[in-house]
Each structure stands twice: as C-alpha cells, then as structure tokens.
Design an enzyme around this catalytic site. Structure first.
Site, PDB file in Angstrom:
ATOM      1  N   TRP A  67       0.814  -1.217   0.000  1.00 58.76           N
ATOM      2  CA  TRP A  67       0.000   0.000   0.000  1.00 58.76           C
ATOM      3  C   TRP A  67       0.847   1.265   0.000  1.00 58.76           C
ATOM      4  O   TRP A  67       0.526   2.224  -0.715  1.00 58.76           O
ATOM      5  CB  TRP A  67      -1.020  -0.020   1.145  1.00 58.76           C
TER       6      TRP A  67
ATOM      7  N   ASP B 254      -1.316   6.726   6.072  1.00 60.61           N
ATOM      8  CA  ASP B 254      -2.414   5.859   5.648  1.00 60.61           C
ATOM      9  C   ASP B 254      -2.665   4.867   6.783  1.00 60.61           C
ATOM     10  O   ASP B 254      -1.850   3.978   7.026  1.00 60.61           O
ATOM     11  CB  ASP B 254      -2.008   5.135   4.365  1.00 60.61           C
TER      12      ASP B 254
ATOM     13  N   LYS C 173     -12.628  -1.435   7.045  1.00 59.50           N
ATOM     14  CA  LYS C 173     -11.890  -2.408   7.851  1.00 59.50           C
ATOM     15  C   LYS C 173     -12.490  -2.386   9.263  1.00 59.50           C
ATOM     16  O   LYS C 173     -13.296  -3.219   9.595  1.00 59.50           O
ATOM     17  CB  LYS C 173     -10.409  -2.034   7.913  1.00 59.50           C
TER      18      LYS C 173
END
Lengths: 375, 375
Positions: free
Chosen positions: A109, A183, A207
């Site tokens: 990511w 992030d 999530k």
C-alpha cells in the site's frame, strides 16, 4: 457472525469485512423509515437536515472515539478510498516551494501511494532497498531522510504483508515542521493516535469502521489550500470540500457514512479505544502464540516487532496444495475469507474490531484439528 | 412512500431521492444474511465470489434494461459521482494529438464539467453566450462547433435548471469521428439511449437508479487507454479499471452497487424502459399541464421544447415569502424536498422513476388548494 441454516460464520476478510451484528440490525430496523422521517437514509437528500444530522453525528462520535482535538483538524468523509488520497496528497501539498514528498515503503500500500506521487513529482523513497519482501522495517539508521521534502508519508499497517508499526511511530525522525502523512486504513480506530504528530491521517473505512465507500480523512487546517497545485481536480481538492456547505461539495456516499456512523457510536458504547485496543492485542496474541507454538507446521513471515494485530498472513507447511485443502475445509467449518492476497499467496486472517474473540478461538481450534489430521 | 405515524410521504428530492419500496424491503430482508451466505453484503470482500456475482448481475441487468450492445462498451461502477468523471474525461481523452474538448453548456452541471477540463486544457465552449440564465438551448445555428476537438460533451438533463434535450440529441451536428460524451445523471434509465451515437455516457446513480456512491459509466472500448495522459491519477484511469480483476482496481462502494442492482432488476420486472418512459411523460405532463393552466399563479421558466421530464422548477407568484409558506405547508402535507436549488431559488419537483403517479397527483392537489387559499 450469523447462525445460518447450517453453521456459524466467522468472516476473516481483509476488507470489506465483518461488521457488528448490532450495527447491521439497527440499519435493518431503520431501513424503510429513519426515525419517523418517513424515508430511508438512502432516499435522503445530502442537503436535508436529517442527513446533515447523520453526518455531523458521525463526525462528533468519531472525534470523541479518537480523542481528536476540538480545533485544528477537519474531518472529511471522502469517496474513492485511500487510493484517491494517494493522488490527492501530492496535489494538495506540492503546489508551494517544496516540490516533492518522501515515502517510507513497507508494503504494497505504501508502494501504491508513492506510485501516484510519481505521476506528478519526483518523490524520495526513504528506504529504497525495501522492495519486494516486506516482512520487516529497516533499522532507522538506514533511512535516507530528506529535510527538504514537503511531507513524510508512511503506512501504519500494511494489510497485505501484515506489517504494522508498534504503538508509536518514531516521530522524532520526522524533520521538524515537515507534515507527517499516514495511511491508517487497516488499523484505524484500533488504538489511540498522537494527533499532534500528524498533518494528515486517512483511512478507507471498510476495515474497522464501516462499509466500503468512505475514506475518513483527518487534515490539519494549515495544510488545506495553502500549498495546493492549481490543477488539482475537484475530487482531490481539500479546500473546496472544506468550504462547501457541511463539507459536501458533491453528493457523498451517504449510506456508507450513515452505517459508519452507527458503528462509531457502537464502538464508543462498548468501551471505546481502551476496549478495542485490548481486544486487538488479546485476539492477535491468541493466533500468533498458536502459530509460534506450531512453527514446524504454521508460519508467519513477519519480524516479531512489526507483526500486525489486524492482518496475520501465515503459511501451512509452505505447501500450496495443503493450503488449498486448508482453505476449503476452513470454509466448510464456517471460517471464511482466509485466502492470502493474490500477490503473496498463502493464508491470511484479518482480525478487525468486529471479529469476536470466539472467532479467533474457532480458527485456532480448526488449525489444531487440521494439523493433527494432515501430518 | 411510507405510511408514517401521521402521514404518507412523497419525496421530491433532486437526488439522492425516492427509491422503490420493494427494493428497500428486499435490502432490508437481506441485510443480515445475503441469500444463505451467512454475511451481509456490507461484510463481503469485493473479491468474493458472492460480491462478484452481485456486481456482474447488476451489470447484466443494466445492459438488458438499457439495451446496450453485447460488445464494444465497458460498464463501470465508479466512485466519486459524475463530478469525478468531469476530471476523468479530459485526462483519458486529451493525451493524444488533440489537446482540447468542446462543451455545450446548458446549465450548472455542464458548466461544472467544463470547469474541470479548464484545469488541464483549453476547452471550447460551443454556445458561449449561454451563461447565467439557462432556460433554453440556443438554435443550433448559433453553435460554434470545432472539428478539431478531441470530443464533444453535453449534459442531457440539467438537474438544477430543468433543461432536458428532447428524445434525440441533434447527433448530426457532432463532427464525424468525434466521440460524443454525455452526462446523463438525472435522466438516465428513463428512456432509450442511441448507444451507437455515444463514446461515453456517465451518470451518478442517485436519481433514477440507486443510492449515492455509484457513477455508472459506459465507455466505448476504443476510448479506453488510447489517448490517456501519462499523469492520469489512478481513480480516473479507465484502463487500469478495465484491466483489473472484475473491473475493480480498488474497493468500490459495494453496498450502493448492490442496491442499484436490486433496482435495475426491479425496473426490468415492472416493464423496463417502455414503462418508465411512458410514466415519466404521464407524471411530468400532469404537473406541467397544471402549471400552464395556472400561469397567473405558478410558472416554469423553461422553453417548452426543452422542459425536463425529471426536474421541474417552478415559482409561486414569483414571491419569495409565498414560496416559503408554500414549502412549509407542502412539508406538513407530506410533500417533502420541494425547495429549489440554492443557486436559483423557488421550488423544484424532481419526479424520478420511483416517484409514483399518485405522488404527483398529491402535489397538484396541494398546489390547487394552496392557490385557492392564498389568492
């Protein structure tokens, strides 16, 4: 989990993922008529007083849950996921004198984040030898840190590789005055955040927080509109959104915001971050301890210091065929979505806030049984 | 509409807006356990076979409802609304030899589209004298059409100004070989589309199709990746999405896609476009005929030829105070969201697919009563 016709389901998906039953039941009960309004949340204008109340309540509950200072930061419910912010960050922060950001890459990511920055700038990679393996973080002595960068970006928890920073990021390594951008998609709302250390924290909600469609973004006031590129597209433009009525420049993903709001209120009710953090530790330790005690059979590749409490990749005897059997039988036992990301293979258990302890117990029990039956 | 404790509600919101009760009831029934899977649609990984089935079924139902050719076009369920495509269009189409697009501006939304294009190019305005009033479309003799433009963009129905093109756009005015790009957000799925005339059709779903969070985008194959700028951000990149597994590069707004899918199936069941188109004509005529027959009291400013079947702005004696009273009493009668857009004032009735004929009847009856009581 749900008692379906035949079995109890525990959903280990990396996201979108399990949500609390209480939240889903509330959404179900309010589906046709939100609190006497006569309409579904899905039918409400985003400019209606009802929906504004929903969005403002979600923000208030988020701020309380996360202990976000009352002033100094804006909270946005953006569309486009964390991936859209990968682009928005350089557009919003590289329009001033400083023309590049720096990126610590610790997994797939953070690599995706720097890739977007490269389209319009020449970002610096702080730990350029990291590529490929991603099972630890290099000693900070190896970090090549630029004092000239416009910002410092990292990913707090790598969902695919299962690499998470321990409680505190080494904040003292970030050059003074340089905004730290994070992030936090896959470990957001699972432990406290030292807000005074951050310029921007963003997280796809799907999530720990809610359904897919919302990226909660917390942005420090002084970073909004001050160093923005002139060609910043509307959807990336933090200033346009801040200045729009109730921070909605265009129609947001209203229903996902509403459900995230229900879950934020729920997380506060059940004990907030102290409870969620303790549970995350308890649940992940149960699985790691079992894996470590069965290391001739199961293995997790990540450096112990950087093991994620949220996403636990593991191999079954490092044997693809055995793993296929494991996944098939796990599914038959109601343990679903345990397949590793296609880029790394193997297995992965994602243990987010809404996964009950008994779900991890059921997984460990199944892993014992499978091991004993497949020596 | 819903029978609430006190009254039946008819929701005239311009979007997000009324959805069929049958669709909401189905979503409610399936909330905790989607068809025996043991999980909610909100809990499903976007890579799971269950969600892929949901997305593929939605696409198939969309293609059937809209009679889209089996090959030659890709269907995407993007995030970010039509506003994100305002940016995506120039990024995807101006990377080749042709460096500008041309825009027919007929209201606020087509103006927003050209504004985004101006950030990275010098688009041509086809009818540059249009600005401000927007209650008709200039005779095509006044259109300044460029043969050199990379594409021709227009908006089929202006939600705020209530200006809609009659059944067929004057396709013969579009230079040969120039892709025609259309924002159909607010009249999509209310009448047939001559697909062979279009390069791109895109529409925020939160009017006739589903909840907010999805922009259905139909893109001709030859326009994907062939003339894209190198700096195209990921979220705008049609090619990345086309090439990703099941066209999901990152996590989409899964639940809104699911509900849009329920509604697409529902629209097919109740008679498809022939039924929806006939109803749109019947419902809007009822209101326009009443307004025209009461022209001393109510008025609609739009040129009859370009009156929208979807969004009907109207004034009450052109009197702000009387309009405030009208809106308040309408709400008390269960007729909600009739306020005009803040940029134009007055009133507006949005009459999308899911608004029943009896809702428009109730509005007309109220308008009669209000007029008689407030002479």
């Amino acid at each position: 989990m749900v008692e379906s016709a035949t079995k109890k389901i525990f959903n280990f998906s990396a996201g979108p993922c399990v949500l609390p039953q209480e939240v889903l039941k509330q959404a179900q009960a309010e589906m046709l008529d939100w609190r006497g309004s006569g309409v579904s949340v899905m039918e409400m204008s985003h400019r209606s007083k009802e929906f504004i109340e929903i969005a403002e309540t979600a923000e208030r509950d988020f701020r309380e849950l996360m202990d976000l200072p009352k002033t100094g930061y804006q909270v946005f419910f953006f569309q486009g996921g964390a991936s859209m912010q990968f682009s928005a960050i350089p557009y919003n922060l590289l329009g001033g004198e400083k023309k590049f950001g720096q990126y610590l890459t610790t997994g797939a990511w953070s690599e995706s984040a720097i890739k977007e920055a490269k389209k319009i700038s020449s970002p610096v990679e702080i730990w350029p030898t990291s590529g490929g393996k991603f099972n630890t973080v290099a000693p900070s002595a190896d970090w090549q840190i630029s004092k000239e960068a416009a910002y410092f970006h990292y990913c707090d928890n790598e969902t695919i590789h299962g690499v998470e920073f321990p409680q505190e990021f080494p904040f003292d390594l970030v050059p003074e005055g340089q905004p730290l951008i994070c992030d936090m998609s896959s470990n957001f709302c699972s432990r406290p955040v030292s807000w005074d250390k951050y310029g921007v924290v963003y997280a796809g909600a799907q999530k720990n927080v809610g359904p897919a469609g919302v990226c909660i973004s917390v942005i420090r006031d002084d970073l909004i509109g001050t160093h923005m590129r002139k060609d910043t597209p509307l959807l990336f433009d933090w200033k346009q959104f801040r200045d729009a009525p109730t921070k909605m420049h265009n129609t947001p993903a209203c229903y996902p915001i509403y459900v995230a709001g229900l879950n934020l209120a729920y997380m506060k009710r059940i004990g907030g971050l102290p409870h969620l953090e303790a549970e995350a530790k308890r649940k992940s330790s149960l699985l790691y301890d079992f894996i470590d005690a069965s290391s001739e059979y199961y293995s997790n590749p990540v450096d112990v210091k950087y093991r994620s409490r949220m996403n636990i990749p593991f191999r079954v005897k490092k044997d693809d065929k055995l793993e296929a059997k494991f996944l098939k039988e796990a599914q038959e036992h109601g343990l679903i979505e345990l397949k590793g990301h296609r880029s790394v293979g193997g297995c992965r258990a994602s243990i987010y806030n809404a996964m009950p302890y008994e779900g991890v117990e059921a997984l460990v029990n199944f892993m014992k049984k499978f091991r004993d039956e497949n020596q």
